[in-house]
Enzyme design. Structure first.
Site, PDB file in Angstrom:
ATOM      1  N   HIS A 188       0.807  -1.225   0.000  1.00 17.65           N
ATOM      2  CA  HIS A 188       0.000   0.000   0.000  1.00 17.65           C
ATOM      3  C   HIS A 188       0.838   1.272   0.000  1.00 17.65           C
ATOM      4  O   HIS A 188       0.413   2.293  -0.529  1.00 17.65           O
ATOM      5  CB  HIS A 188      -1.045  -0.028   1.113  1.00 17.65           C
ATOM      6  CG  HIS A 188      -2.241  -0.827   0.693  1.00 17.65           C
ATOM      7  ND1 HIS A 188      -2.409  -2.129   1.065  1.00 17.65           N
ATOM      8  CD2 HIS A 188      -3.255  -0.519  -0.143  1.00 17.65           C
ATOM      9  CE1 HIS A 188      -3.507  -2.593   0.487  1.00 17.65           C
ATOM     10  NE2 HIS A 188      -4.049  -1.638  -0.246  1.00 17.65           N
ATOM     11  N   GLU A 430     -12.430  -9.747  -5.537  1.00 18.08           N
ATOM     12  CA  GLU A 430     -11.005  -9.889  -5.210  1.00 18.08           C
ATOM     13  C   GLU A 430     -10.724 -11.190  -4.472  1.00 18.08           C
ATOM     14  O   GLU A 430      -9.618 -11.413  -4.007  1.00 18.08           O
ATOM     15  CB  GLU A 430     -10.503  -8.683  -4.416  1.00 18.08           C
ATOM     16  CG  GLU A 430     -11.279  -8.362  -3.163  1.00 18.08           C
ATOM     17  CD  GLU A 430     -10.787  -7.107  -2.448  1.00 18.08           C
ATOM     18  OE1 GLU A 430      -9.674  -6.651  -2.712  1.00 18.08           O
ATOM     19  OE2 GLU A 430     -11.543  -6.592  -1.619  1.00 18.08           O
ATOM     20  N   ASP A 454      -5.529  -8.345  -4.728  1.00 17.34           N
ATOM     21  CA  ASP A 454      -5.858  -9.452  -3.842  1.00 17.34           C
ATOM     22  C   ASP A 454      -6.252 -10.703  -4.615  1.00 17.34           C
ATOM     23  O   ASP A 454      -5.920 -11.812  -4.207  1.00 17.34           O
ATOM     24  CB  ASP A 454      -6.984  -9.048  -2.884  1.00 17.34           C
ATOM     25  CG  ASP A 454      -6.446  -8.246  -1.708  1.00 17.34           C
ATOM     26  OD1 ASP A 454      -5.386  -8.627  -1.185  1.00 17.34           O
ATOM     27  OD2 ASP A 454      -7.068  -7.235  -1.333  1.00 17.34           O
ATOM     28  N   CYS A 501     -10.063  -2.328 -10.648  1.00 10.22           N
ATOM     29  CA  CYS A 501      -9.346  -1.280  -9.916  1.00 10.22           C
ATOM     30  C   CYS A 501      -8.050  -1.790  -9.306  1.00 10.22           C
ATOM     31  O   CYS A 501      -7.381  -1.072  -8.587  1.00 10.22           O
ATOM     32  CB  CYS A 501     -10.236  -0.649  -8.854  1.00 10.22           C
ATOM     33  SG  CYS A 501     -10.806  -1.824  -7.630  1.00 10.22           S
TER      34      CYS A 501
HETATM   35  C1  PEP Z   1      -7.224  -4.959  -4.929  1.00 12.22           C
HETATM   36  O1  PEP Z   1      -7.169  -5.844  -4.069  1.00 12.22           O
HETATM   37  O2  PEP Z   1      -6.987  -5.157  -6.138  1.00 12.22           O
HETATM   38  C2  PEP Z   1      -7.596  -3.585  -4.570  1.00 12.22           C
HETATM   39  C3  PEP Z   1      -7.802  -2.669  -5.481  1.00 12.22           C
HETATM   40  O3  PEP Z   1      -7.690  -3.285  -3.257  1.00 12.22           O
HETATM   41  P1  PEP Z   1      -6.442  -3.048  -2.289  1.00 12.22           P
HETATM   42  O4  PEP Z   1      -5.209  -2.941  -3.134  1.00 12.22           O
HETATM   43  O5  PEP Z   1      -6.724  -1.809  -1.516  1.00 12.22           O
HETATM   44  O6  PEP Z   1      -6.441  -4.284  -1.439  1.00 12.22           O
HETATM   45 MG    MG Z   2      -7.989  -5.572  -2.071  1.00 12.75          MG
END
Ligand code: PEP
Ligand code: MG
Length: 596
Positions: A188, A430, A454, A501
């Site tokens: 992140h 996900e 994920d 996303c």
């Molecule tokens: C993902 O898991 O692809 C996602 C967009 O969420 P995050 O990266 O915040 O887990």
């Molecule tokens: Mg995620």
């Protein structure tokens, strides 16, 4: 000559600046710490207590002068926790056990925090967070990790691991790049860096300890090279690259108002992933058409307590307004995994990515979920909003969440507050369970957004942040591609829309096959939008479908990746160059940006 170290370049570009060592996750530092004798460790801890108390005094005075009384009061309470004689006794006792000063400090303050947590009095329960904060501050002092402090010029933030809030908290004009000892492109901290187009290198390993606080550094986000204390000649050798970087920026700027339309007229919505309303301004500059993912957990992070409905409403409203009529999808709090929230006091877990996180927390914590839903529903009045639930694994979770949306609406009616009735409700796909069940889920939801960060990790059983197995983490793995294709088809069959996303959406080569699969929206860190747009504008849907057919016959992820990398701008016919986003016409106009 500069000292050179190398990692993996994950965000392209050259950054020049002075190192600021940071790191909230101390595990890597603790592992590398070499304790001395127990008596020496006790002395180290005692000296640290004195020094940290002095530093706090200086900060308190500064805050008072700036009339920041509330913050000054918090630090004053922290100072008292540092100077508490009972704590220095507890630390000595812990040194007897573990033999390490920083570990003893963390353990002593953790024990005290847990004591506070067990108390009936809400005030004392709340102080547990402060106790942990103070423990970390002292341990960081011993480990030589500076609290983020910004001076003249731009900094390159470096650490074994860095919490995303550290990067999010630094002003854009002060941060030039990021170096992580651990981590990967989907950590992140890196996701936030990407939103801000900060060149970044990860996986440097223990070599990161060779970089000192304040060291001048050149970082190459393409090659992963880091030059520590470069000579003048070395600096000059980078001038060419920096100039090319500027030229590319200028080229991409020209694409800003053009649509992401193939040479034969299919348009995909390119939206942005954001962590705060301010990110929408930057995203609009890169030509984003709305927000496909607002990671609302960042509204909750870096605070002392749960933000109130009213405070959340202001943030969501601002993001929705800045989307200028395009859809703004706000994901409900996705806490857990690598995004801890200290004030929720969730006990440590063996497998945080498989644990108590995301929608699992929200469905159990009405006190958190209902105010958040109310805040988003109210923000919907100021544009087009969508609510998206993270980590859903079955229909029941979606229906339970939807029921809570209805309850939130009822409360708003009762309170006489305005809200948007037609806010779209969707889920992140996900987890493999959700992806497999998309033909069923599609009957209930308004939209899917595929979270490949994920989805790849859970499908392939490969930790998304583990640098040593990153060679297995491939979004082109056929197992992943089949789940993605299934999800997109399920949505289209039910007349719903599917977007993406996860970080895969920012891969121009992936965009070709995703479009051919029928995706309607790609949402990514905004600086990636021009690259993806350029790829889409240089290919036809007919050709993309041929490529997809070939890809789906392949048996290996690396083969897919290598093959897609060979696809250049295949079609010479230009995309409708004069069309702007608003005037672009397409037979397959995306439903993503439309409100139902
Ligand atoms: C993902 O898991 O692809 C996602 C967009 O969420 P995050 O990266 O915040 O887990
Ligand atoms: Mg995620």
């Amino acid at each position: 000559m500069a000292e050179k170290i190398k990692g993996k370049g994950v965000i392209a570009g050259i950054a020049v600046g002075k190192i600021m060592l940071a790191g909230q996750n101390l595990d890597g530092y603790l592992k590398d710490y070499k304790p001395k004798s127990k008596d020496k460790e006790k002395k180290t801890a005692a000296d640290a207590l004195i020094k940290v108390a002095e530093d706090l005094k200086v900060s308190i005075e500064k805050l008072k002068k700036q009339d920041m009384q509330e913050q000054a009061a918090i630090l004053e309470a922290h100072r008292m926790m540092v100077e508490d004689p009972a704590m220095s006794e507890a630390i000595d006792a812990q040194v007897e056990e573990s033999g390490s000063a920083p570990k003893a400090v963390l353990d002593a303050y953790e024990a005290q925090a847990q004591l506070f947590e067990g108390m009936d009095d809400e005030y004392f329960r709340g102080r547990a967070v402060d106790m942990r904060d103070v423990g970390k501050r002292i341990a960081k002092y011993i480990l030589g990790i500076k609290e983020p402090e910004i001076g003249e010029g731009k900094v390159i933030v470096a650490g074994h691991e860095i919490e995303p809030s550290v990067i999010a908290g630094l002003p854009s004009d002060k941060i030039a790049g990021v170096i992580l000892g651990q981590g990967s492109v989907t950590s992140h901290a890196i996701i936030i860096a990407k939103t801000r187009a900060l060149p970044a290198v990860v996986g440097v390993g223990d070599a990161i300890d060779r970089i000192g606080d304040g060291d001048p550094v050149i970082l190459d986000g393409d090659t992963g090279e880091i030059l520590i204390r470069p000579s003048d000649a070395e600096r000059e050798s980078y001038n060419d690259k920096i100039q090319k970087q500027e030229e590319l920026k200028a080229h991409y700027a020209k694409l800003r108002t053009l649509p992401a339309t193939t040479t034969d007229g299919t348009t995909v919505t390119l939206a942005a992933n954001i962590g705060s309303p301010d990110d929408v301004d930057a995203a609009n500059n890169f030509g984003a058409e709305g927000v496909g993912l607002f990671r609302s957990e960042f509204v909750f992070m870096g605070k002392q307590d749960i933000p109130k409905e009213e405070d959340q409403f202001k943030e969501y409203k601002s993001a929705v307004e800045k989307c200028n009529g395009n859809l703004c999808i706000i994901r409900t709090m996705d806490i857990g995994g690598d995004k801890p929230l200290p004030y929720l006091n969730i006990p440590p877990e063996e497998n945080p990515f498989l644990g108590y996180r995301a929608i699992r927390i929200s469905l159990q914590r009405r006190d958190l979920f209902i105010p958040q839903l109310k805040a988003i529903l109210r923000a919907g009045v100021y544009g087009k909003a969508g609510i998206m639930f993270p980590m859903v694994i079955n229909v029941q979770e979606f229906l339970a969440a939807k029921k809570m949306v209805e309850e939130a609406k009822a409360e708003l009616v009762h309170e006489g507050k305005k809200y948007a009735e037609d806010v779209l409700l969707g889920i992140m796909v996900e987890t493999p369970a959700a992806a497999v069940m998309t033909p069923v889920l599609a009957k209930y939801v308004d939209f899917f957004s595929i979270g490949t960060n994920d989805l790849v990790q859970y499908t392939l059983a490969v930790d998304r942040g583990n640098a040593s197995i990153s060679y297995l983490y491939n979004h082109f793995n056929p197992a992943v591609l089949r789940l993605i294709y299934r999800t997109i088809k399920s949505a289209n069959d039910e007349g719903k829309f599917a977007g993406m996303c996860g970080e895969m959406a920012s891969d121009p080569n992936a965009a070709i096959i995703l479009m051919a699969m029928g995706i309607k929206e790609l949402s990514m860190s905004a600086p990636s939008i021009p690259r993806v747009k350029e790829k889409i504008r240089n290919i036809s849907m007919t050709r993309a479908k041929e490529i997809l057919e070939k890809v789906m016959e392949m048996e290996d992820g690396q083969e897919v990746k290598d093959y897609l990398a060979t696809i250049q701008a295949v079609d010479s016919a230009p995309a409708p160059a004069a069309a702007t986003k608003s005037s672009a016409k397409s037979e397959e106009a995306p439903t993503a940006a439309k409100k139902k």
